[in-house]
Design an enzyme around this catalytic site. Structure first.
Site, PDB file in Angstrom:
ATOM      1  N   CYS A  70      18.788  16.475   0.006  1.00  0.00           N
ATOM      2  CA  CYS A  70      20.131  15.943   0.225  1.00  0.00           C
ATOM      3  C   CYS A  70      20.987  17.067   0.796  1.00  0.00           C
ATOM      4  O   CYS A  70      21.096  18.139   0.196  1.00  0.00           O
ATOM      5  CB  CYS A  70      20.689  15.486  -1.121  1.00  0.00           C
ATOM      6  N   ASN A  71      21.565  16.819   1.955  1.00  0.00           N
ATOM      7  CA  ASN A  71      22.405  17.843   2.589  1.00  0.00           C
ATOM      8  C   ASN A  71      23.656  18.123   1.760  1.00  0.00           C
ATOM      9  O   ASN A  71      24.098  19.259   1.649  1.00  0.00           O
ATOM     10  CB  ASN A  71      22.845  17.384   3.979  1.00  0.00           C
ATOM     11  N   CYS A 188      22.655  14.034   7.031  1.00  0.00           N
ATOM     12  CA  CYS A 188      22.536  13.363   5.733  1.00  0.00           C
ATOM     13  C   CYS A 188      21.169  12.695   5.755  1.00  0.00           C
ATOM     14  O   CYS A 188      20.804  12.073   6.765  1.00  0.00           O
ATOM     15  CB  CYS A 188      23.646  12.317   5.580  1.00  0.00           C
ATOM     16  N   HIS A 190      20.059  10.165   4.504  1.00  0.00           N
ATOM     17  CA  HIS A 190      20.054   8.703   4.643  1.00  0.00           C
ATOM     18  C   HIS A 190      20.054   8.276   6.125  1.00  0.00           C
ATOM     19  O   HIS A 190      19.585   7.191   6.455  1.00  0.00           O
ATOM     20  CB  HIS A 190      21.283   8.076   3.979  1.00  0.00           C
TER      21      HIS A 190
HETATM   22  N1  DGL Z   1      21.470  11.672   1.356  1.00  0.00           N
HETATM   23  C1  DGL Z   1      22.428  12.611   0.956  1.00  0.00           C
HETATM   24  C2  DGL Z   1      22.766  13.653   2.001  1.00  0.00           C
HETATM   25  O1  DGL Z   1      21.901  14.113   2.641  1.00  0.00           O
HETATM   26  C3  DGL Z   1      23.598  12.131   0.149  1.00  0.00           C
HETATM   27  C4  DGL Z   1      24.420  11.027   0.635  1.00  0.00           C
HETATM   28  C5  DGL Z   1      25.463  10.682  -0.391  1.00  0.00           C
HETATM   29  O2  DGL Z   1      25.044  10.352  -1.516  1.00  0.00           O
HETATM   30  O3  DGL Z   1      26.660  10.771  -0.105  1.00  0.00           O
HETATM   31  O4  DGL Z   1      23.858  14.062   2.187  1.00  0.00           O
END
Ligand code: DGL
Length: 235
Positions: A70-71, A188, A190
């Site tokens: 997760c970034n 991110c 996602h």
């Molecule tokens: N998937 C995560 C990222 O890389 C977190 C996204 C989130 O929960 O806001 O930032």
């Protein structure tokens, strides 16, 4: 070797897939913390409490390496995690700004799409400063609500309300999209899950994510950890 991987939901699976491709023999424990999604809108204190709880659980289950897939959690809490759990190596996922800058032309326009948390993290600005060629332009675009909308649309299926949330979260890109952009950093984990939708706003850009870089680093640490274990067995 047991490797713990976590994210605020399904996003981290994009990183997990890249690691598994390189290291298919290892054992993985994945935590998708969708209960606390989105991390991007949490305060630093909240995020520290959440990630230390997850790390503790993974260590209890025998994880020898922990990947912060997760970034948002990486840019804000990786130092804190390393200090709190010094005996476990942590591998973070940072926006692939270096790769985007290195592989783009001298005057390229580059875009970083990220959560609000990553977009305001000092580490993000440091990464840009350290890697940008003098005439390149790197624009940071925070995408509030996008990670959560992706999470929802994937868990509820295409016909659900999740899809309308996704299209409204993507509205921000309608104004920002451009065919002059050479590279888009998916900052991110996602975002690679909706690669095609994002590509429509930046038709000529290469979309870059950090999965492969993380996988290489995990591979290096696994090798290092095995060497240490063999040495201590020989003693
Ligand atoms: N998937 C995560 C990222 O890389 C977190 C996204 C989130 O929960 O806001 O930032």
């Amino acid at each position: 070797m047991k490797i713990g991987v976590f994210d605020s939901g399904m996003g981290g699976k994009t990183v997990l897939a890249a690691i598994q491709e390189k290291l298919p023999e290892e054992e993985y424990i994945y935590v998708g913390d969708s209960k606390n999604c989105p991390y991007g809108e949490k305060t630093l204190e909240e995020l520290q409490r959440i990630v230390s709880g997850i790390a503790e659980g993974l260590i209890r289950e025998g994880a020898k390496i922990i990947v912060v897939a997760c970034n948002t959690a990486t840019t804000q809490t990786i130092g804190f995690l390393r200090e709190t759990f010094p005996s476990v190596p942590f591998v973070g996922t940072e926006p692939a700004i270096k790769k985007a800058c290195d592989e783009s032309s001298e005057k390229a326009k580059i875009v970083l799409l990220a959560t609000e948390g990553t977009a305001r993290a000092p580490r993000t600005f440091q990464l840009i400063k350290n890697n940008k060629k003098p005439k390149q332009k790197v624009k940071v675009i925070p995408c509030p609500g996008l990670a959560k909308a992706i999470e929802k649309s994937l868990s509820k299926g295409e016909k659900s309300s999740g899809m309308s949330e996704l299209s409204s979260a993507l509205k921000i890109l309608e104004k920002q999209g451009s065919d002059e952009v050479e590279a888009v950093v998916l900052g991110c984990t996602h975002y690679p899950l909706i690669r095609e939708q994002i590509q429509r706003f930046f038709p000529k850009a290469r979309l870059i994510d950090g999965g492969e870089g993380v996988a290489k680093e995990v591979e290096r640490i696994v090798r290092e950890t095995r060497q240490k274990e063999t040495k201590s067995e020989e003693r």
